[in-house]
Design an enzyme around this catalytic site. Structure first.
Site: not given
Ligand SMILES: [Fe+2]
Length: 320
Positions: A107, A109
């Site tokens: 991912h 953030d």
């Molecule tokens: Fe993260």
């Protein structure tokens, strides 16, 4: 290991930048991080960060919540997580194994809001005796190494990102209290944001792939087509040659360009405690190769957190 000199100006007689991965990652030595660094040192760190995407510092044990944040202000404006309370009542986000803080999904953030963070600064407080490494991937080289037809395809796509994905399905072994914590805290507000799949980096001008596990679907496609395309581009991001892996020690600090990377916290330290603190720096609204900005689909605005500005609150691209 190749040794390179930090650009643009000599920050100090001792500051060195050493690459640790072929496509991203460098260790910066000879710096004691804090709020009192001279501008030329901050400029050298920022230049190395933009070039190498993630930079690592050993031996920063002197940092605490306050000095961590003071250093962060030298890189920009610290912002609070849109939904998760901080560890210190201000900006330091707890990344703790006790709270299910095992981000073992690739991912970037906070991409469920438009102006997601530009930088994240992560400090190791308690590190398990084994495991618990973090991997980063370079989303600029993932794009530039695509075959030309796939780059052209990605350029025209947009994707909807959300924090309201099926956590229980992704973590079948999660304890019931972790699922309750996730539902009550992380998704207290359910965000949906449409981003370009290819973002033009606001500082380097590079084109980067913008996906990761908050990307729910490609706009305008069926579920099956959407999953196939996300998997296709995501597989290029995650290739081992496109990543760097960091083995944490207490006192380490990692700073990454959150606009040009994804990361993954490896969940392989059993029940050992792992505590890190993260301060994030405000970003701006992404734009695609066609100049179209990201758009917050819901809610109408990013709610203010208990302290300070929310990550993503600077959006000017709220859909009416
Ligand atoms: Fe993260």
């Amino acid at each position: 290991m190749t040794s390179t000199t930090a650009a643009p100006a000599p920050a100090s007689a001792t500051l060195t930048v050493e690459k640790v991965g072929g496509r991203l990652g460098a260790v910066i030595s000879g710096v004691r991080l804090g709020g009192d660094l001279p501008p030329e040192t901050v400029a050298a760190i920022r230049a190395a960060l933009l070039e190498h995407k993630v930079v690592f510092f050993r031996g920063q044990d002197h940092l605490d919540e306050e000095s961590h944040e003071e250093f962060a202000t030298l890189l920009g404006t610290p912002v609070a997580h849109p939904t998760v309370p901080s560890a210190d009542g201000r900006y330091a986000l707890p990344i703790d194994s006790d709270y299910g803080g095992r981000a073992n999904q690739w991912h970037t953030d906070v991409t469920f809001v438009p102006a997601y963070p530009a930088f994240s600064i992560l400090r190791a407080v308690v590190i398990p005796p084994y495991g618990g490494n973090t991997l980063w991937a370079n989303t600029a080289t993932a794009y530039s190494n695509l075959p030309a037809p796939l780059r052209a395809l990605a350029d025209g796509l947009r994707a909807v990102h959300t924090n309201d994905y099926d956590y229980a399905a992704l973590r079948p072994n999660a304890a019931p209290e972790q699922l309750v914590h996730y539902r009550e805290v992380f998704t207290a507000t359910k965000f949906r944001t449409e981003h370009p799949v290819v973002r033009v980096h606001p500082e380097t001008g590079e084109r980067v792939l913008l996906l990761g596990n908050f990307a729910q679907r490609i706009a305008g496609l069926t579920g099956a087509d959407s999953r196939a395309l996300v998997n296709l581009f995501q597989s290029h991001i995650e290739r081992p040659e496109n990543t760097v892996r960091w083995q944490w020690q207490v006192g380490d600090v990692a700073i990454w360009d959150n606009r040009a990377t994804q990361h993954y916290g490896v969940d392989d330290s059993d029940d050992h405690t792992r505590k890190l603190r993260r301060v994030t720096i405000d970003g701006d609204v992404p734009v695609g190769v066609d100049g179209r900005p990201s758009v917050l689909l819901s809610p109408e605005t990013v709610p203010a957190p208990a302290f300070g500005p929310a990550s993503g609150a600077t959006t000017t691209a709220v859909e009416s």
